[in-house]
Design a protein around this motif. Structure first.
Motif, PDB file in Angstrom:
ATOM      1  N   ARG A 119       9.192  46.452  33.327  1.00 12.52           N
ATOM      2  CA  ARG A 119       9.722  46.984  34.582  1.00 12.52           C
ATOM      3  C   ARG A 119       8.859  46.544  35.767  1.00 12.52           C
ATOM      4  NH1 ARG A 119      11.218  53.241  34.713  1.00 12.52           N
ATOM      5  NH2 ARG A 119      12.334  52.475  32.883  1.00 12.52           N
ATOM      6  N   VAL A 120       7.550  46.505  35.569  1.00 16.87           N
ATOM      7  CA  VAL A 120       6.654  46.098  36.647  1.00 16.87           C
ATOM      8  C   VAL A 120       6.974  44.683  37.111  1.00 16.87           C
ATOM      9  CG1 VAL A 120       4.243  45.532  37.180  1.00 16.87           C
ATOM     10  CG2 VAL A 120       4.785  47.664  36.023  1.00 16.87           C
ATOM     11  N   THR A 121       7.385  43.827  36.180  1.00 17.15           N
ATOM     12  CA  THR A 121       7.642  42.430  36.538  1.00 17.15           C
ATOM     13  C   THR A 121       8.866  42.267  37.428  1.00 17.15           C
ATOM     14  OG1 THR A 121       9.041  41.926  34.602  1.00 17.15           O
ATOM     15  CG2 THR A 121       6.654  41.703  34.322  1.00 17.15           C
ATOM     16  N   ILE A 122       9.738  43.267  37.475  1.00 22.18           N
ATOM     17  CA  ILE A 122      10.942  43.162  38.308  1.00 22.18           C
ATOM     18  C   ILE A 122      10.858  44.049  39.548  1.00 22.18           C
ATOM     19  CG2 ILE A 122      12.423  42.456  36.397  1.00 22.18           C
ATOM     20  CD1 ILE A 122      13.453  45.312  36.192  1.00 22.18           C
ATOM     21  N   PHE A 123       9.675  44.596  39.824  1.00 25.90           N
ATOM     22  CA  PHE A 123       9.497  45.374  41.043  1.00 25.90           C
ATOM     23  C   PHE A 123       9.746  44.482  42.262  1.00 25.90           C
ATOM     24  CE2 PHE A 123       6.303  48.832  39.457  1.00 25.90           C
ATOM     25  CZ  PHE A 123       7.355  49.502  38.858  1.00 25.90           C
ATOM     26  N   SER A 124      10.380  45.046  43.267  1.00 27.48           N
ATOM     27  CA  SER A 124      10.501  44.363  44.546  1.00 27.48           C
ATOM     28  C   SER A 124       9.130  44.341  45.219  1.00 27.48           C
ATOM     29  CB  SER A 124      11.498  45.113  45.439  1.00 27.48           C
ATOM     30  OG  SER A 124      10.942  46.370  45.827  1.00 27.48           O
ATOM     31  N   PRO A 125       8.957  43.535  46.266  1.00 26.96           N
ATOM     32  CA  PRO A 125       7.667  43.541  46.969  1.00 26.96           C
ATOM     33  C   PRO A 125       7.234  44.937  47.414  1.00 26.96           C
ATOM     34  CG  PRO A 125       8.962  41.670  47.681  1.00 26.96           C
ATOM     35  CD  PRO A 125       9.865  42.493  46.791  1.00 26.96           C
ATOM     36  N   ASP A 126       8.179  45.728  47.932  1.00 28.23           N
ATOM     37  CA  ASP A 126       7.837  47.086  48.372  1.00 28.23           C
ATOM     38  C   ASP A 126       7.463  47.976  47.192  1.00 28.23           C
ATOM     39  OD1 ASP A 126       8.271  46.407  50.998  1.00 28.23           O
ATOM     40  OD2 ASP A 126      10.297  47.265  51.093  1.00 28.23           O
ATOM     41  N   GLU A 127       8.178  47.832  46.080  1.00 28.48           N
ATOM     42  CA  GLU A 127       7.870  48.629  44.892  1.00 28.48           C
ATOM     43  C   GLU A 127       6.503  48.254  44.324  1.00 28.48           C
ATOM     44  OE1 GLU A 127      12.259  49.558  42.939  1.00 28.48           O
ATOM     45  OE2 GLU A 127      11.329  47.596  42.611  1.00 28.48           O
ATOM     46  N   TRP A 128       6.203  46.952  44.312  1.00 31.94           N
ATOM     47  CA  TRP A 128       4.885  46.512  43.829  1.00 31.94           C
ATOM     48  C   TRP A 128       3.777  47.074  44.717  1.00 31.94           C
ATOM     49  CZ3 TRP A 128       2.000  44.691  40.094  1.00 31.94           C
ATOM     50  CH2 TRP A 128       0.798  44.050  40.367  1.00 31.94           C
ATOM     51  N   GLU A 129       3.989  47.026  46.036  1.00 35.12           N
ATOM     52  CA  GLU A 129       3.005  47.552  46.983  1.00 35.12           C
ATOM     53  C   GLU A 129       2.779  49.041  46.736  1.00 35.12           C
ATOM     54  OE1 GLU A 129       0.577  46.881  50.554  1.00 35.12           O
ATOM     55  OE2 GLU A 129       1.628  45.509  49.215  1.00 35.12           O
ATOM     56  N   ALA A 130       3.876  49.794  46.581  1.00 34.55           N
ATOM     57  CA  ALA A 130       3.755  51.236  46.338  1.00 34.55           C
ATOM     58  C   ALA A 130       3.082  51.512  45.000  1.00 34.55           C
ATOM     59  CB  ALA A 130       5.145  51.883  46.377  1.00 34.55           C
ATOM     60  N   PHE A 131       3.438  50.748  43.974  1.00 41.09           N
ATOM     61  CA  PHE A 131       2.835  50.912  42.655  1.00 41.09           C
ATOM     62  C   PHE A 131       1.321  50.686  42.709  1.00 41.09           C
ATOM     63  CE2 PHE A 131       1.471  48.581  38.751  1.00 41.09           C
ATOM     64  CZ  PHE A 131       1.501  49.658  37.870  1.00 41.09           C
ATOM     65  N   ILE A 132       0.893  49.652  43.418  1.00 37.35           N
ATOM     66  CA  ILE A 132      -0.537  49.366  43.533  1.00 37.35           C
ATOM     67  C   ILE A 132      -1.251  50.478  44.287  1.00 37.35           C
ATOM     68  CG2 ILE A 132      -2.220  47.816  44.599  1.00 37.35           C
ATOM     69  CD1 ILE A 132      -1.038  46.853  41.923  1.00 37.35           C
ATOM     70  N   GLU A 133      -0.640  50.996  45.335  1.00 33.68           N
ATOM     71  CA  GLU A 133      -1.234  52.120  46.069  1.00 33.68           C
ATOM     72  C   GLU A 133      -1.394  53.334  45.150  1.00 33.68           C
ATOM     73  OE1 GLU A 133      -2.428  52.259  49.032  1.00 33.68           O
ATOM     74  OE2 GLU A 133      -1.584  50.583  50.171  1.00 33.68           O
ATOM     75  N   GLU A 134      -0.365  53.594  44.344  1.00 35.12           N
ATOM     76  CA  GLU A 134      -0.429  54.721  43.412  1.00 35.12           C
ATOM     77  C   GLU A 134      -1.517  54.494  42.374  1.00 35.12           C
ATOM     78  OE1 GLU A 134       4.426  55.401  43.755  1.00 35.12           O
ATOM     79  OE2 GLU A 134       3.533  54.638  41.908  1.00 35.12           O
ATOM     80  N   TRP A 135      -1.549  53.282  41.818  1.00 40.63           N
ATOM     81  CA  TRP A 135      -2.557  52.963  40.814  1.00 40.63           C
ATOM     82  C   TRP A 135      -3.962  53.081  41.380  1.00 40.63           C
ATOM     83  CZ3 TRP A 135      -5.586  48.485  41.531  1.00 40.63           C
ATOM     84  CH2 TRP A 135      -6.568  48.303  40.553  1.00 40.63           C
ATOM     85  N   ALA A 136      -4.156  52.627  42.611  1.00 40.41           N
ATOM     86  CA  ALA A 136      -5.491  52.649  43.216  1.00 40.41           C
ATOM     87  C   ALA A 136      -6.047  54.063  43.298  1.00 40.41           C
ATOM     88  CB  ALA A 136      -5.447  52.007  44.601  1.00 40.41           C
ATOM     89  N   SER A 137      -5.158  55.046  43.406  1.00 41.11           N
ATOM     90  CA  SER A 137      -5.649  56.431  43.466  1.00 41.11           C
ATOM     91  C   SER A 137      -6.342  56.839  42.170  1.00 41.11           C
ATOM     92  CB  SER A 137      -4.492  57.391  43.777  1.00 41.11           C
ATOM     93  OG  SER A 137      -3.576  57.472  42.686  1.00 41.11           O
ATOM     94  N   SER A 138      -6.008  56.167  41.054  1.00 44.72           N
ATOM     95  CA  SER A 138      -6.661  56.491  39.775  1.00 44.72           C
ATOM     96  C   SER A 138      -8.108  56.023  39.746  1.00 44.72           C
ATOM     97  CB  SER A 138      -5.888  55.857  38.605  1.00 44.72           C
ATOM     98  OG  SER A 138      -6.086  54.443  38.562  1.00 44.72           O
ATOM     99  N   LEU A 139      -8.466  55.108  40.653  1.00 51.19           N
ATOM    100  CA  LEU A 139      -9.828  54.581  40.681  1.00 51.19           C
ATOM    101  C   LEU A 139     -10.813  55.559  41.297  1.00 51.19           C
ATOM    102  CD1 LEU A 139      -9.063  50.927  41.880  1.00 51.19           C
ATOM    103  CD2 LEU A 139      -9.453  51.711  39.536  1.00 51.19           C
TER     104      LEU A 139
END
Length: 365
Positions: free
Chosen positions: A35-55
């Motif tokens: 599913r990650v591979t078919i994220f739109s640019p906006d979805e990828w950006e949001a996903f990375i922002e969400e993931w970064a919070s885990s750091l």
């Protein structure tokens, strides 16, 4: 003409197992990594922002940088209060329609080397490349061989870095910069797989909403301590006032309930309900986006406020009627619904009473 012998009857393969109800409703689930591979640019950006919070649990501070002047820094995890002057890690999140190739990273390596050379920051401890389609085999092999990576970076400097590092001048790999380049520790460059990123993302409150799959199991709520805590003072005072209104007396504290066995049992139930709602609030903090519990609390409020503000014989009758109404509220649209219990709905009423949004004895605020 095509002979009949070349024509075959269409026979779909038989399913290995019986289909599940969820598959009939939503189709066969798409694996998260796919599913990650078919994220739109906006979805990828949001996903990375969400993931970064885990750091945040691994670093003192985590910051996202972007734009043309990012100096090769995407997501920085700072280990000390010194920021870029102390220990820090860099996560470079690149979105391409192909697995990451060596040609995709020479400019990024060049930025780290050049801007640390001119003193914009201390070199990171680790520099991770992240791409939705992963890292290609050729690049992965280079990342595992720092000396070979250095050699290839030098060979590709002119094609990728000479004119690409600044807008003001060419950056030639010679003199002091070449000496710095030769001494640079290329073992800092590595990668993170999509599977690793998804695993870390699963520790964030955004995971269930982003990928589905339901909420994790919810632990049993904490039992109320013998001595009420400071955050219980207002709703407990309201409960005692409701009992007092029913009895026609003033109850100064919970000890005054000792002669009233039924009310004492009710008091203990109400505290358990409050702690159920506290448990749900903590569960929401860890598993769903911010504001989800607040939205549920607002839905409960809107569902009970008319009952609460209707005329009742006394404060206890008002509280009981409100609790009955709260238990009947479905709240199926809220993401917390699968984990929601009757005690949570009723306990939320005490959260509202704690804020004086619900009053068991009007005029008692």
């Amino acid at each position: 003409m095509i002979p009949d012998s070349d024509l075959k009857e269409i026979l779909p393969p038989s399913p290995i197992t019986a289909p599940l109800a969820t598959q009939v409703h939503s189709g066969i689930p798409i694996p998260k990594a796919k599913r990650v591979t078919i994220f739109s640019p906006d979805e990828w950006e949001a996903f990375i922002e969400e993931w970064a919070s885990s750091l945040q649990q691994h670093y003192l501070k985590v910051r996202r940088f972007g734009g043309a002047g990012d100096l090769g820094v995407d997501i920085a995890g700072f280990c000390t209060t010194l920021g870029f002057s102390g220990a820090w890690d860099n996560f470079q999140c690149k979105r391409y329609d192909h697995p990451l190739r060596p040609s995709d990273i020479w400019i990024e390596i060049g930025k780290i080397i050049y801007y640390s050379f001119v003193g914009e920051y201390k070199p990171p401890r680790f520099h991770y490349f992240i791409c939705p389609k992963g890292v290609g085999t050729t690049l992965e092999k280079l990342l595992n061989r720092p000396d070979a990576l250095k050699t290839k970076a030098a060979e590709n400097w002119d094609d990728h870095c000479l004119l690409g590092l600044t807008n003001t001048r060419q950056v030639t790999l010679d003199g002091d910069l070449k000496t710095y380049f030769d001494a640079f520790n290329f073992s800092i460059f590595s990668s993170r797989s999509t599977v690793e990123i998804i695993e870390q993302h699963s520790a964030t409150p955004f995971h269930a909403v982003r990928f589905g799959g339901g909420l994790p199991p919810r632990f049993a709520p904490e039992l109320p301590p013998d001595s009420p805590r400071s955050n219980e003072s207002r709703y407990l005072r309201q409960i005692l006032d409701a009992y007092g209104d029913h009895l026609g007396v003033t109850l100064s504290d919970v000890a005054a309930l000792d002669p009233h066995v039924t009310l004492k049992r009710d008091y203990l139930r109400q505290r358990e309900r409050f702690y159920h709602a506290e448990s749900l609030k903590n569960f929401a903090r860890d598993n769903v986006p911010e504001g989800t519990f607040d939205a549920l609390q607002e839905e409960i409020y809107q569902g009970v406020v008319d009952i609460c503000e209707t005329a009742h014989t006394d404060g206890l009758a008002r509280m009981k009627a409100t609790m009955t109404q709260a238990a009947a509220i479905h709240a199926a649209s809220n993401p917390l619904f699968p984990a929601l219990k009757t005690q949570d709905r009723q306990g939320i009423c005490h959260h509202l009473a704690n804020e004086d949004r619900l009053l068991w004895v009007p005029g008692d605020a």
